[in-house]
Enzyme design. Structure first.
Site, PDB file in Angstrom:
ATOM      1  CD  GLU A   1      54.584  47.341  -2.239  1.00 31.86           C
ATOM      2  OE1 GLU A   1      55.165  46.252  -2.229  1.00 31.86           O
ATOM      3  OE2 GLU A   1      55.012  48.332  -1.630  1.00 31.86           O
TER       4      GLU A   1
ATOM      5  CB  CYS B   1      57.227  51.329   1.059  1.00 29.58           C
ATOM      6  SG  CYS B   1      58.015  52.708   1.886  1.00 29.58           S
TER       7      CYS B   1
ATOM      8  CE  LYS C   1      71.836  43.063  -1.057  1.00 26.80           C
ATOM      9  NZ  LYS C   1      71.694  43.811  -2.320  1.00 26.80           N
ATOM     10  N   PRO C   2      73.460  47.917  -0.777  1.00 25.40           N
ATOM     11  CG  PRO C   2      74.569  49.409  -2.203  1.00 25.40           C
ATOM     12  CD  PRO C   2      74.820  48.386  -1.128  1.00 25.40           C
TER      13      PRO C   2
ATOM     14  CD  GLU D   1      60.896  50.779   8.411  1.00 21.83           C
ATOM     15  OE1 GLU D   1      59.739  50.882   7.965  1.00 21.83           O
ATOM     16  OE2 GLU D   1      61.234  51.224   9.520  1.00 21.83           O
TER      17      GLU D   1
END
Ligand code: NAD
Length: 497
Positions: A397, A300, A190-191, A266
């Site tokens: 982030e 990331c 699933k992109p 990840e």
């Protein structure tokens, strides 16, 4: 995403030839038809690019069933047969590198040169796992007590659900699909609906290379929660591999717990980049630029907090500010562009909020600092100096083109501040002193460390995080093990005449 953007662009626009070539790649895609669709937009312009199926839970479970059925035959193939198919897939990816790069820029926005680099990086996982497929592992050991031999063997873990983010539309997919196939597993991928096109293209090439049609299913959906709740709890599924934010990772881990799924996560990062007085200035400036600005800062492992020792700080900040001020921001298909758009207008608003908050708390702007008016989602390459630890940008982030510099005095202080985060994905150290480099790398609580370099990733490296940055590794031999069960046979032996 704001398809309604209308004002004229104030940044370099796409080169017409490249734009036409990208249109042709999109037009040639074989996208499945569906009653309901999800639209994909170009983040540089807000223009519509393509429609992909918006698959509901029934459709997702059909994909699970089809992949599961195809998996048995694939698992029974020899490692060499699987390796040969992967190698052909790699060759096709290389052959279509230009088209893939155009597609990545079209849907995600990054400059074409960076998309080409992503194609190289993403294809490399396929080549790597073509090579690893014939080394499935396993070993033989004697029982310490004698009287028997242990055979350890590796078996495919089974149907794997792969969920990928929008920032590396090709590489995040191949980094998961290639080891799954090498190990003998079927997959449902699933992109992100923001950037699904490179995945469709890559899986189409995999099929042309000999991957059975049903073995890798691409499921695009606007209801990610319904998808994961149905699919991750399905008894046929045995593994989830997710790349994305820590918040979503935690939700998926809870679902995975109910089905006791093997899980690779990840997740988000908060990478410290530490520059010591004894660093090579040019290397540090170039390394910091790459570590921070690759993918427009939407990575990331982006250098999220830059710690610079007092003695070199002014020269470093000056050098990096100069490079950032010179960085050309524009449509990724324009000529000579260094930074593309952000993924959507929310991301641009967030960058402005972070800058304003940091400045309000005492930080100084040394380059950029503002959103760029007009079409698309652009923000200037920005450097904030003297960022106080209380500013929001020092505790989140960033995921955008803002270099946030803090200054420090001692090595111990730098290490303590670098580790003062729940994340633990990447870290960077710049120093010409080998002892210091290795000591600081050892002291950082991160899964990977770039020493005097800003782009540490490689298909040969076991990429992954510690703490809230996740679990499991992708790439290298370790990445194959994520898709394997280790089993043993205890073979009794007694003396014979
Ligand atoms: P995201 O977590 O919002 O989305 C990632 C994927 O998960 C997308 O496909 C999305 O549709 C899907 N998703 C969201 N909610 C879901 C749910 N409830 N069930 C199933 N799927 C769901 O992340 P993003 O914004 O696409 O990507 C940015 C994040 O990804 C950042 O935090 C970044 O650090 C992280 N990231 C990590 C790595 C790594 O290797 N550690 C690599 C790239 C990006």
């Amino acid at each position: 995403m704001s398809p309604e953007l209308t004002a004229e662009s104030s940044v370099p626009i796409a080169d017409p030839q490249r734009a036409a070539a990208a249109d042709a790649v999109v037009a040639a895609l074989t996208l499945p038809k569906s009653a309901r669709n999800a639209d994909v937009f170009n983040p540089a312009t807000g223009d519509f690019v393509a429609a992909v199926p918006d698959i509901d839970v029934d459709g997702a479970l059909r994909a699970v069933a089809e992949a599961d059925a195809a998996g048995r035959e694939w698992a029974a193939r020899t490692p060499r047969e699987r390796a040969d198919v992967l190698r052909r897939w790699y060759d096709l990816l290389v052959e279509h590198a230009d088209q893939l790069a155009l597609l990545i820029t079209r849907e995600m926005g990054k400059p074409l040169a960076e998309s080409r680099a992503e194609v190289t990086y993403g294809s490399d996982f396929v080549r790597w796992y073509a090579e690893e497929a014939v080394r499935p592992g396993g070993n033989v050991r004697d029982l310490p007590t004698g009287g028997g031999t242990l055979l350890t063997r590796r078996a495919p873990v089974g149907l794997s659900v792969l969920i990928t983010p929008w920032n590396f539309p090709l590489a995040m997919a191949t980094r998961k699909i290639a080891p799954a196939l090498a190990a003998g597993c079927p997959a449902v991928i699933k992109p992100a609906t923001l950037t699904p096109l490179a995945t469709f293209f890559a899986v189409d090439l995999a099929r042309r290379a000999g991957v059975p049609d049903e073995l890798v299913q691409v499921v695009t959906t606007t209801d990610a929660s319904a998808f994961s709740e149905a699919v991750l709890t399905d008894a046929r599924v045995r593994k989830v591999s997710f790349t994305g934010s820590t918040g979503v990772g935690k939700v998926l881990l809870r679902l995975a717990a109910d089905n006791v799924l093997r899980s690779s996560m990840e997740l988000g990062g908060d990478a410290p980049l530490i520059v010591f007085d004894d660093a090579d200035l040019e290397r540090a400036v170039n390394g910091a630029f790459a570590a921070k600005m690759r993918n427009g800062g939407q990575s990331c492992i982006a250098a999220n907090r830059i710690f610079v020792q007092e003695g070199i700080a002014e020269a470093f900040v000056e050098g990096l500010a100069e490079k950032l001020a010179a960085a050309r921001v524009g449509d990724g298909l324009a000529n000579d562009v260094d930074l593309g758009p952000l993924i959507d207008d929310r991301a641009v608003a967030n960058m402005q909020k972070l800058v304003d908050d940091a400045v309000g708390n005492g930080a100084t702007v040394r380059a950029g600092g503002k959103a760029i008016e007009g079409r698309g989602h652009f923000f200037e390459a920005t450097l904030l100096d003297h960022v106080p630890v209380t500013a929001e940008i020092a505790n989140t982030e960033i995921f955008g083109p803002i270099a946030a510099v803090q200054r420090f005095t001692t090595q111990a202080e730098a290490i303590a501040r670098a580790n003062d985060t729940v994340y633990g994905l990447a870290g960077y150290v710049f120093t010409e002193n080998l002892d210091r480099a290795l000591n600081v790398a050892d002291a950082l609580h991160t899964g990977l460390v770039g020493i005097n370099q800003g782009v540490p990733s490689s298909a040969a490296a076991p990429f992954g995080g510690m703490k809230h940055s996740g679990m499991g590794r992708e790439g290298s031999a370790e990445g194959l093990e994520e898709y394997q069960e280790t089993r043993f046979y205890n073979v009794a032996r007694r003396a014979t005449e």
